[in-house]
Enzyme design. Structure first.
Site, PDB file in Angstrom:
ATOM      1  N   ASP A   1       0.872  -1.170   0.000  1.00  0.00           N
ATOM      2  CA  ASP A   1       0.000   0.000   0.000  1.00  0.00           C
ATOM      3  C   ASP A   1       0.906   1.215   0.000  1.00  0.00           C
ATOM      4  O   ASP A   1       1.760   1.362   0.878  1.00  0.00           O
ATOM      5  CB  ASP A   1      -0.891   0.028   1.242  1.00  0.00           C
ATOM      6  CG  ASP A   1      -1.945  -1.067   1.206  1.00  0.00           C
ATOM      7  OD1 ASP A   1      -2.260  -1.551   0.113  1.00  0.00           O
ATOM      8  OD2 ASP A   1      -2.430  -1.450   2.280  1.00  0.00           O
TER       9      ASP A   1
ATOM     10  N   ASP B   1     -13.786  -4.145  -1.851  1.00  0.00           N
ATOM     11  CA  ASP B   1     -13.689  -4.104  -0.394  1.00  0.00           C
ATOM     12  C   ASP B   1     -15.075  -4.404   0.139  1.00  0.00           C
ATOM     13  O   ASP B   1     -16.034  -3.697  -0.188  1.00  0.00           O
ATOM     14  CB  ASP B   1     -13.239  -2.717   0.064  1.00  0.00           C
ATOM     15  CG  ASP B   1     -11.863  -2.361  -0.473  1.00  0.00           C
ATOM     16  OD1 ASP B   1     -11.044  -3.287  -0.639  1.00  0.00           O
ATOM     17  OD2 ASP B   1     -11.611  -1.176  -0.746  1.00  0.00           O
TER      18      ASP B   1
END
Lengths: 194, 251
Positions: free
Chosen positions: B11, B130
């Site tokens: 990330d 998600d």
């Protein structure tokens, strides 16, 4: 050594260029017949759709050029499939260099096959230094059945050709440029061909 | 035989690798180029690079950093974060990415998936979703987990694949960062529902968790970040463990 990558709007060739750079080779990406014919080694890459790719090759008359090449040519993934007679993808007539048909995976398998699979029955100078059952990275929905030009096999539900060879035409269904150090070695072996 | 893939995820925020818990409270986890090289050496099967700031403050993806990473990578490289158009994808592929992942922009405009798949092929398009469990139902969230949608996870997975997504990267927000294991049930449901590979993400804490998501969760690949970044799990030991447990991996 002059190495060209045939440009035909078939997906990404950047990682292929990076892979060859790591081997100390700067490549030219081109669809210019003169550049292609005068190269020492030619790479015919490909990610994309067979029909669209053949259409592009024909508009540039590269279908004739590729067939007539006498120096080492390496087809990768779709590039390999386009070297065959025809593909079930869009019922496309391909280049006809290697007398094989390209079929779609059927049944309950996940398609595309994505990931690392092992190759065996290795029969080409491309695989010098590569052990049986070595893993290579595949991404494809279509395959070529095993035949007399098959130089490596892989299993995904059925056995299929992981690599093919006919005269000066070499081809892999997997992506050597994305297959770690062993993939790099295959590219090096191709560059070493005379 | 096709192997199960182990995928470290970086990330990225402002050029550094970061990691949050349940999508909030990010902290620094190192230089992305160094981490990427380490992972290739350790036997990672792929690498994913998500620019988590991209959707929120709309800043341009760090193509320079992607180039730097891609030069070293001999394995497939997926990049995501703030991708809205064919031009965005072209830019990333030209910087050295092999695949792209789309999330919020695809939920907002599902035809983006068809558009991108048409241009670059299904194999290039990873749908990242998600999801969060609420009252027995899994819902899709966007904007880095900040915005709830009314889409049910299984409906969206099915639709995205019909539209041309070549892989699904499924992250459970309930599990992400907790190290209590992957979301087995929803991973299995989606993996059985769609005919493309499913990458499970969120919750990896032990080697047993990986084994569980491959066997019970039917995942084709498993993605994790902090357990790798902080060296709690080493990829070679993980792969050996999986092999010993009869899960086919590349060694």
């Amino acid at each position: 050594m002059k190495v060209v990558i045939i440009k035909y709007n078939a997906g990404n060739i950047c990682s292929l260029q990076f892979a060859l750079q790591r081997l100390g080779i700067t490549t030219t990406v081109t669809d210019d017949p003169c550049e292609i014919v005068s190269a020492d080694k030619i790479i015919f890459p490909g990610v994309g759709e067979a029909g669209t790719a053949m259409k592009y090759l024909k508009t540039k008359r590269l279908n004739y050029i590729i067939r007539s090449l006498t120096q080492p040519v390496l087809g990768i993934c779709l590039g390999m499939q386009l070297l065959c007679n025809s593909s079930e993808e869009g019922n496309t007539r391909c280049l006809g260099v290697i007398p094989q048909g390209v079929k779609k995976f059927r049944g309950t398998l996940k398609v595309p096959q994505v990931g690392w699979n092992s190759i065996c029955g290795l029969k080409s100078t491309l695989f010098q230094g590569i052990r049986e059952e070595e893993y290579m990275y595949f991404v494809h929905s279509y395959y070529v059945e095993p035949g007399e030009n098959t130089t490596a096999m892989t299993e995904y539900g059925i056995s299929f050709s992981a690599a093919l060879q006919k005269d000066n035409f070499y081809a892999t269904q997997f992506h050597p440029e994305k297959s770690g150090e062993k993939g790099q070695l295959i590219l090096q072996n191709f560059l070493n061909l005379t | 035989m096709l192997t199960k893939r182990i995928i470290p995820c970086l990330d990225i925020m402002s050029g550094r690798t970061v990691k949050g818990v349940n999508f909030i409270d990010v902290k620094d986890a190192g230089n992305p180029v160094d981490l990427a090289i380490q992972y290739v050496d350790q036997g990672a099967d792929e690498l994913v690079f998500l620019d988590i700031t991209a959707t929120l403050d709309k800043h341009v993806l760090l193509t320079g950093l992607i180039k730097q990473v891609a030069r070293h990578l001999t394995i497939p490289f997926t990049v995501g974060g703030g991708i809205n158009s064919v031009q965005d994808v072209s830019g990333l592929l030209n910087a050295g990415a092999d695949k792209v992942s789309v999330n919020t922009s695809a939920v907002n405009d599902p035809s983006l998936i068809e558009n991108l798949a048409g241009h670059f092929g299904n194999q290039c398009i990873v749908l990242a979703m998600d999801v969060k469990l609420e009252k027995d139902e899994w819902y899709v969230y966007t904007c880095g987990g900040r915005k709830k949608t009314r889409r049910r996870a299984i409906d969206w997975a099915r639709e995205a694949v019909e539209r041309g997504a070549g892989e699904i990267l499924l992250t459970s927000m309930n599990h992400d960062g907790t190290k209590n294991g992957f979301a087995i049930e929803i991973t299995r449901q989606i993996s059985e529902l769609v005919n493309v590979p499913v990458i499970a993400s969120g919750g990896a804490g032990s080697m047993e968790h990986f084994a569980e998501v491959f066997t019970d969760g039917k995942a084709d690949a498993a993605l994790a970040a902090s357990v790798f970044h902080y060296r709690e799990i080493r990829i070679p030991s993980l792969k050996k463990y999986l092999k010993d447990n009869f899960i086919n991996v590349r060694l």
